[in-house]
Design a protein around this motif. Structure first.
Motif, mmCIF file in Angstrom:
data_model
loop_
_atom_site.group_PDB
_atom_site.id
_atom_site.type_symbol
_atom_site.label_atom_id
_atom_site.label_comp_id
_atom_site.label_asym_id
_atom_site.label_seq_id
_atom_site.Cartn_x
_atom_site.Cartn_y
_atom_site.Cartn_z
ATOM 1 N N PRO A 16 0.808 -1.218 0.000
ATOM 2 C CA PRO A 16 0.000 0.000 0.000
ATOM 3 C C PRO A 16 0.844 1.272 0.000
ATOM 4 N N TYR A 17 2.032 1.203 0.619
ATOM 5 C CA TYR A 17 2.958 2.333 0.649
ATOM 6 C C TYR A 17 4.311 1.832 0.159
ATOM 7 N N ALA A 18 4.930 2.569 -0.757
ATOM 8 C CA ALA A 18 6.215 2.118 -1.281
ATOM 9 C C ALA A 18 6.985 3.283 -1.872
ATOM 10 N N LEU A 19 8.308 3.180 -1.794
ATOM 11 C CA LEU A 19 9.182 4.153 -2.450
ATOM 12 C C LEU A 19 10.530 3.509 -2.697
ATOM 13 N N LEU A 20 11.124 3.815 -3.853
ATOM 14 C CA LEU A 20 12.460 3.343 -4.200
ATOM 15 C C LEU A 20 13.297 4.552 -4.570
ATOM 16 N N LEU A 21 14.415 4.745 -3.864
ATOM 17 C CA LEU A 21 15.242 5.937 -3.994
ATOM 18 C C LEU A 21 16.651 5.561 -4.405
ATOM 19 N N ASP A 22 17.200 6.276 -5.386
ATOM 20 C CA ASP A 22 18.613 6.152 -5.721
ATOM 21 C C ASP A 22 19.387 7.116 -4.832
ATOM 22 N N SER A 23 20.290 6.592 -4.018
ATOM 23 C CA SER A 23 20.953 7.406 -3.013
ATOM 24 C C SER A 23 21.848 8.476 -3.617
ATOM 25 N N ALA A 24 22.605 8.150 -4.661
ATOM 26 C CA ALA A 24 23.580 9.094 -5.200
ATOM 27 C C ALA A 24 22.924 10.328 -5.814
ATOM 28 N N SER A 25 21.867 10.126 -6.581
ATOM 29 C CA SER A 25 21.236 11.236 -7.290
ATOM 30 C C SER A 25 20.031 11.809 -6.565
ATOM 31 N N GLY A 26 19.490 11.039 -5.621
ATOM 32 C CA GLY A 26 18.243 11.453 -4.993
ATOM 33 C C GLY A 26 17.032 11.174 -5.858
ATOM 34 N N ALA A 27 17.232 10.463 -6.969
ATOM 35 C CA ALA A 27 16.134 10.177 -7.890
ATOM 36 C C ALA A 27 15.166 9.174 -7.273
ATOM 37 N N VAL A 28 13.882 9.469 -7.387
ATOM 38 C CA VAL A 28 12.843 8.534 -6.961
ATOM 39 C C VAL A 28 12.485 7.673 -8.164
ATOM 40 N N LEU A 29 12.751 6.383 -8.069
ATOM 41 C CA LEU A 29 12.521 5.473 -9.191
ATOM 42 C C LEU A 29 11.103 4.913 -9.180
ATOM 43 N N TYR A 30 10.509 4.841 -8.003
ATOM 44 C CA TYR A 30 9.138 4.334 -7.878
ATOM 45 C C TYR A 30 8.540 4.886 -6.597
ATOM 46 N N GLU A 31 7.279 5.245 -6.662
ATOM 47 C CA GLU A 31 6.596 5.671 -5.447
ATOM 48 C C GLU A 31 5.108 5.336 -5.519
ATOM 49 N N LYS A 32 4.561 5.050 -4.357
ATOM 50 C CA LYS A 32 3.142 4.732 -4.232
ATOM 51 C C LYS A 32 2.680 5.201 -2.856
ATOM 52 N N ALA A 33 1.787 6.171 -2.845
ATOM 53 C CA ALA A 33 1.299 6.756 -1.586
ATOM 54 C C ALA A 33 2.468 7.164 -0.696
ATOM 55 N N ALA A 34 3.540 7.677 -1.313
ATOM 56 C CA ALA A 34 4.787 7.931 -0.582
ATOM 57 C C ALA A 34 4.696 9.114 0.374
ATOM 58 N N ASP A 35 3.703 9.969 0.186
ATOM 59 C CA ASP A 35 3.574 11.145 1.055
ATOM 60 C C ASP A 35 2.370 11.049 1.988
ATOM 61 N N GLU A 36 1.712 9.891 1.990
ATOM 62 C CA GLU A 36 0.589 9.685 2.910
ATOM 63 C C GLU A 36 1.104 9.203 4.260
ATOM 64 N N LEU A 37 0.511 9.703 5.329
ATOM 65 C CA LEU A 37 0.931 9.312 6.669
ATOM 66 C C LEU A 37 0.600 7.848 6.930
ATOM 67 N N MET A 38 1.520 7.170 7.588
ATOM 68 C CA MET A 38 1.346 5.755 7.880
ATOM 69 C C MET A 38 1.980 5.448 9.234
ATOM 70 N N VAL A 39 1.657 4.285 9.777
ATOM 71 C CA VAL A 39 2.196 3.862 11.067
ATOM 72 C C VAL A 39 3.565 3.217 10.850
ATOM 73 N N PRO A 40 4.616 3.677 11.543
ATOM 74 C CA PRO A 40 5.956 3.152 11.286
ATOM 75 C C PRO A 40 6.305 1.866 12.016
ATOM 76 N N ALA A 41 5.595 1.549 13.109
ATOM 77 C CA ALA A 41 5.978 0.422 13.975
ATOM 78 C C ALA A 41 7.466 0.551 14.338
ATOM 79 N N SER A 42 8.205 -0.551 14.325
ATOM 80 C CA SER A 42 9.600 -0.495 14.785
ATOM 81 C C SER A 42 10.530 0.233 13.825
ATOM 82 N N MET A 43 10.045 0.618 12.653
ATOM 83 C CA MET A 43 10.873 1.432 11.767
ATOM 84 C C MET A 43 11.161 2.788 12.391
ATOM 85 N N VAL A 44 10.383 3.147 13.425
ATOM 86 C CA VAL A 44 10.644 4.367 14.173
ATOM 87 C C VAL A 44 12.033 4.335 14.806
#
Length: 395
Positions: A36-64
């Motif tokens: 439901p939420y996804a994002l793929l980022l290229d670290s060197a360029s900052g390019a977003v290669l894929y995103e899905k609901a990437a700016d919608e608020l979500m619960v992080p659980a232990s990713m916090v």
């Protein structure tokens, strides 16, 4: 107050032309994530290669715990703590996060003292809630105060949507993040604290004679993964922030909201493999090359060349004829004097609605204050421009 103005130069036009690959070639393989939420980022360029609901608020659980670790890393970098600093395991940390809690734990013993280096391994490798709470109490006195520190520190990095209420990721209705901000936080940790980041790639950790494996499934997949963190709460599903390096290229993936651990691992792996397989790097500006120009008010010259720090590279879909749009934005015209090396704008490149590059641009040379005659002429030109803008608004 002037708005940001898009400025197109002949160099940027050439950049766009360069990136129009030969028509007729097959487009890069389309990809759709089941997360439901996804994002793929290229670290060197900052390019977003894929995103899905990437700016919608979500619960992080232990990713916090990425933010929990960030605060500890910052304390170490500031000289306020060291890896040898001893952390007390309070009864509160033991009851809420220890073995008696039933959650993830490093099994620290109540009223014992544990070195920060071990606390960080317990926090990151074992996702220990006892480690997180003990760390919070050591830094800020209590977990609620530490959560405010976490929020402030992450906001200071330019990640304003994240809100933290505890150091563990245990359920709280006000604790929210976005996939984009988790990816950018991970990227910051990787680049700013490379030695401490190595803990995220540690396969296992033993404490209190109990050996536990790292919960990140990507580490065992032979895809170049070296971090970062998983999380799950029954009500909201399974998530993961991961990173992998192949042939010198680092990608960062975020997925969340999946039904089980198997789906979480599968979707994260699919995204990473698709990213490595489906994109190629294009250099559009060599190191030191002028990217464009910005107008200067009251200077001995009316324009100043802009350049990036280092070469400018883009990731584009292999075999794609998709058009990329590039522009320079800055608050202008710039006011003389302008010192060489001053950050004055940004280079933005988009692929459709996806931002593929957003990097700062710097003055390639100094521009001194101009003569009285030049300043007067610039003032007249600026006034005339203002009149035109006002007329256009009224029309």
């Amino acid at each position: 107050m002037r708005a940001y103005l898009p400025i197109w130069s002949r160099v940027i036009a050439a950049c766009v032309a360069l990136l129009l690959l030969t028509p007729g070639l097959a487009r890069a393989q389309a990809f759709q994530s089941a997360a439901p939420y996804a994002l793929l980022l290229d670290s060197a360029s900052g390019a977003v290669l894929y995103e899905k609901a990437a700016d919608e608020l979500m619960v992080p659980a232990s990713m916090v715990k990425l933010a929990t670790a960030l605060v500890a890393f910052q304390e170490i970098a500031a000289g306020k703590m060291t890896l040898e600093t001893e952390i007390s395991i309070s009864e509160n940390a033991w009851r809420k996060g220890g073995g008696v809690s039933g959650g993830s734990t490093m099994f620290a013993i109540v009223n014992s003292r544990v070195k920060l280096g071990d606390i960080l391994q317990g926090l990151i490798v074992q996702s220990g809630n006892d480690a997180a709470i003990a760390l919070a109490e050591a830094v800020a006195g209590d977990e609620a105060s530490f959560a405010r520190v976490m929020t402030e520190r992450v906001h200071a990095l330019g990640l304003p949507k994240s809100q933290f209420r505890n150091a563990t990721g245990l359920a709280d209705p006000q604790q929210k993040v976005t996939a984009r901000e988790l990816a950018l936080l991970a990227d910051h940790i990787i680049k700013t604290y490379p030695e401490l980041y190595k803990i995220f790639g540690q396969r296992d950790f033993t404490w209190n004679k109990i050996k536990q494996s790292n919960r990140n499934p990507l580490l065992t997949m032979d895809i170049g993964a070296d971090g970062l963190k998983t999380g799950n709460i029954d009500e909201t599903g399974y998530g993961l922030v991961g990173s992998a390096v192949q042939k010198g290229q680092r990608l960062i993936v975020v997925v969340n909201g999946l039904k089980n651990a198997r789906d979480r691992a599968s979707e994260a792996r699919k995204l990473l493999e698709w990213g490595f397989r489906s994109f190629e790097q294009k250099q559009v500006f060599a190191e030191g090359e002028s990217v464009g120009e910005a107008s200067v008010f009251g200077g001995e010259k009316g324009r100043v060349a802009l350049k990036a720090k280092g070469a400018v590279n883009l990731l584009v879909p292999r075999g794609s004829s998709e058009r990329l749009a590039a522009r320079i934005v800055y608050r202008g015209p710039l006011q003389a004097p302008v010192a060489e090396g001053t950050e004055v704008g940004r280079l933005l490149v988009t692929r459709g609605e996806v931002k593929t590059l957003d990097i700062p641009l710097y003055a390639a040379e100094s521009v001194a204050v101009g003569s009285l005659q030049q300043r007067a002429l610039d003032a007249l030109m600026e006034a005339a421009t203002g009149w035109v803008r006002k007329a256009l608004k009224r029309s």
